[in-house]
Write an enzyme that holds these catalytic residues in place. Structure first.
Site, PDB file in Angstrom:
ATOM      1  N   LYS A  10       0.817  -1.218   0.000  1.00  0.00           N
ATOM      2  CA  LYS A  10       0.000   0.000   0.000  1.00  0.00           C
ATOM      3  C   LYS A  10       0.859   1.279   0.000  1.00  0.00           C
ATOM      4  CE  LYS A  10      -4.125  -1.983   2.161  1.00  0.00           C
ATOM      5  NZ  LYS A  10      -5.233  -1.679   3.101  1.00  0.00           N
ATOM      6  N   TYR A  50     -12.321  -2.594  -4.314  1.00  0.00           N
ATOM      7  CA  TYR A  50     -12.839  -2.760  -2.953  1.00  0.00           C
ATOM      8  C   TYR A  50     -14.364  -2.796  -2.931  1.00  0.00           C
ATOM      9  CZ  TYR A  50      -8.360  -2.140  -0.447  1.00  0.00           C
ATOM     10  OH  TYR A  50      -7.110  -2.308   0.091  1.00  0.00           O
ATOM     11  N   PHE A  58     -16.375   3.138   6.177  1.00  0.00           N
ATOM     12  CA  PHE A  58     -14.999   3.574   5.889  1.00  0.00           C
ATOM     13  C   PHE A  58     -14.640   3.498   4.399  1.00  0.00           C
ATOM     14  CE2 PHE A  58     -14.897  -0.919   7.221  1.00  0.00           C
ATOM     15  CZ  PHE A  58     -14.249  -1.523   6.143  1.00  0.00           C
ATOM     16  N   ASN A 113      -2.276   0.134   6.505  1.00  0.00           N
ATOM     17  CA  ASN A 113      -1.840  -1.113   7.158  1.00  0.00           C
ATOM     18  C   ASN A 113      -0.891  -1.926   6.272  1.00  0.00           C
ATOM     19  OD1 ASN A 113      -3.742  -1.965   5.331  1.00  0.00           O
ATOM     20  ND2 ASN A 113      -4.917  -3.216   6.756  1.00  0.00           N
ATOM     21  N   HIS A 116      -2.262  -5.336   1.414  1.00  0.00           N
ATOM     22  CA  HIS A 116      -3.540  -6.020   1.217  1.00  0.00           C
ATOM     23  C   HIS A 116      -3.228  -7.353   0.555  1.00  0.00           C
ATOM     24  CE1 HIS A 116      -7.639  -6.856  -0.145  1.00  0.00           C
ATOM     25  NE2 HIS A 116      -7.053  -7.302  -1.244  1.00  0.00           N
ATOM     26  N   GLU A 127      -9.593  -9.180  -7.987  1.00  0.00           N
ATOM     27  CA  GLU A 127      -8.579  -8.156  -7.690  1.00  0.00           C
ATOM     28  C   GLU A 127      -7.425  -8.199  -8.693  1.00  0.00           C
ATOM     29  OE1 GLU A 127      -7.629  -9.118  -3.648  1.00  0.00           O
ATOM     30  OE2 GLU A 127      -9.553  -8.362  -2.907  1.00  0.00           O
TER      31      GLU A 127
HETATM   32  P1  CMP Z   1      -7.416  -4.483   3.396  1.00  0.00           P
HETATM   33  O1  CMP Z   1      -6.862  -5.805   3.689  1.00  0.00           O
HETATM   34  O2  CMP Z   1      -6.871  -3.696   2.275  1.00  0.00           O
HETATM   35  O3  CMP Z   1      -9.000  -4.666   3.145  1.00  0.00           O
HETATM   36  C1  CMP Z   1      -9.916  -3.626   3.349  1.00  0.00           C
HETATM   37  C2  CMP Z   1      -9.300  -2.470   4.071  1.00  0.00           C
HETATM   38  O4  CMP Z   1     -10.209  -1.606   4.699  1.00  0.00           O
HETATM   39  C3  CMP Z   1      -8.446  -2.967   5.209  1.00  0.00           C
HETATM   40  O5  CMP Z   1      -7.299  -3.585   4.713  1.00  0.00           O
HETATM   41  C4  CMP Z   1      -8.201  -1.697   5.994  1.00  0.00           C
HETATM   42  O6  CMP Z   1      -7.115  -0.949   5.476  1.00  0.00           O
HETATM   43  C5  CMP Z   1      -9.492  -0.951   5.722  1.00  0.00           C
HETATM   44  N1  CMP Z   1     -10.362  -0.921   6.902  1.00  0.00           N
HETATM   45  C6  CMP Z   1     -10.953  -1.936   7.520  1.00  0.00           C
HETATM   46  N2  CMP Z   1     -11.704  -1.496   8.556  1.00  0.00           N
HETATM   47  C7  CMP Z   1     -11.591  -0.160   8.558  1.00  0.00           C
HETATM   48  C8  CMP Z   1     -12.118   0.873   9.368  1.00  0.00           C
HETATM   49  N3  CMP Z   1     -12.934   0.594  10.402  1.00  0.00           N
HETATM   50  N4  CMP Z   1     -11.769   2.136   9.093  1.00  0.00           N
HETATM   51  C9  CMP Z   1     -10.948   2.414   8.046  1.00  0.00           C
HETATM   52  N5  CMP Z   1     -10.409   1.464   7.226  1.00  0.00           N
HETATM   53  C10 CMP Z   1     -10.724   0.196   7.486  1.00  0.00           C
END
Ligand code: CMP
Length: 133
Positions: A10, A50, A58, A113, A116, A127
């Site tokens: 990311k 997504y 979110f 984070n 993904h 994806e």
């Molecule tokens: P990812 O594995 O990319 O899949 C969906 C993403 O949504 C997840 O990682 C997080 O980065 C994001 N995500 C999940 N929950 C929340 C939340 N409560 N607020 C903001 N982002 C979120």
């Protein structure tokens, strides 16, 4: 059984110069890199990528973060790739992810984070089509 999966390094990890360290984990584990690409998600691609989260509170934050800078997408292959990669990346909330996992070792964020990874064959098909279109 050889299986393929997709991961996306990311924008937070790319801007922190962690691309090599993240990819190294998968090479060291024994996965073969089949495809690798750096690009910036368009808004349209991000919303499609997504789309399972489109009704979540979110969703706006998520698409705005993933389009905020370059990402690195990879398709890798190896035994049990989908489930093993999910174990390697760790819990979604980096601040709760186990030390030793990628998120546990490199991050503290939620949108930001680090990585993904596809969580099923269906999400891999969906994806990877978008990331490597
Ligand atoms: P990812 O594995 O990319 O899949 C969906 C993403 O949504 C997840 O990682 C997080 O980065 C994001 N995500 C999940 N929950 C929340 C939340 N409560 N607020 C903001 N982002 C979120």
């Amino acid at each position: 059984m050889a299986e393929k999966t997709l991961f996306i390094v990311k924008p937070d990890a790319v801007s922190r110069n962690l691309v090599g360290k993240v990819i190294l984990r998968f090479e060291r584990k024994g996965f073969k890199i089949l495809k690798l690409k750096m690009f910036i998600f368009t808004q349209d691609q991000a919303e499609k990528f997504y789309d399972v989260h489109k009704d979540k509170s979110f969703f706006g934050e998520l698409t705005s973060f993933i389009t905020s800078g370059p990402v690195v997408a990879a398709i890798i292959e190896g035994n049990n790739a989908i489930a093993t990669t999910r174990i390697m990346i760790g819990a979604t909330k980096s601040f709760e992810a186990e030390p030793g996992s990628i998120r546990g070792d490199f991050g503290l964020g939620l949108s930001d984070n680090i990585i993904h990874a596809s969580d099923s064959q269906e999400s891999f098909d969906h994806e990877s089509r978008i990331a490597f279109e």
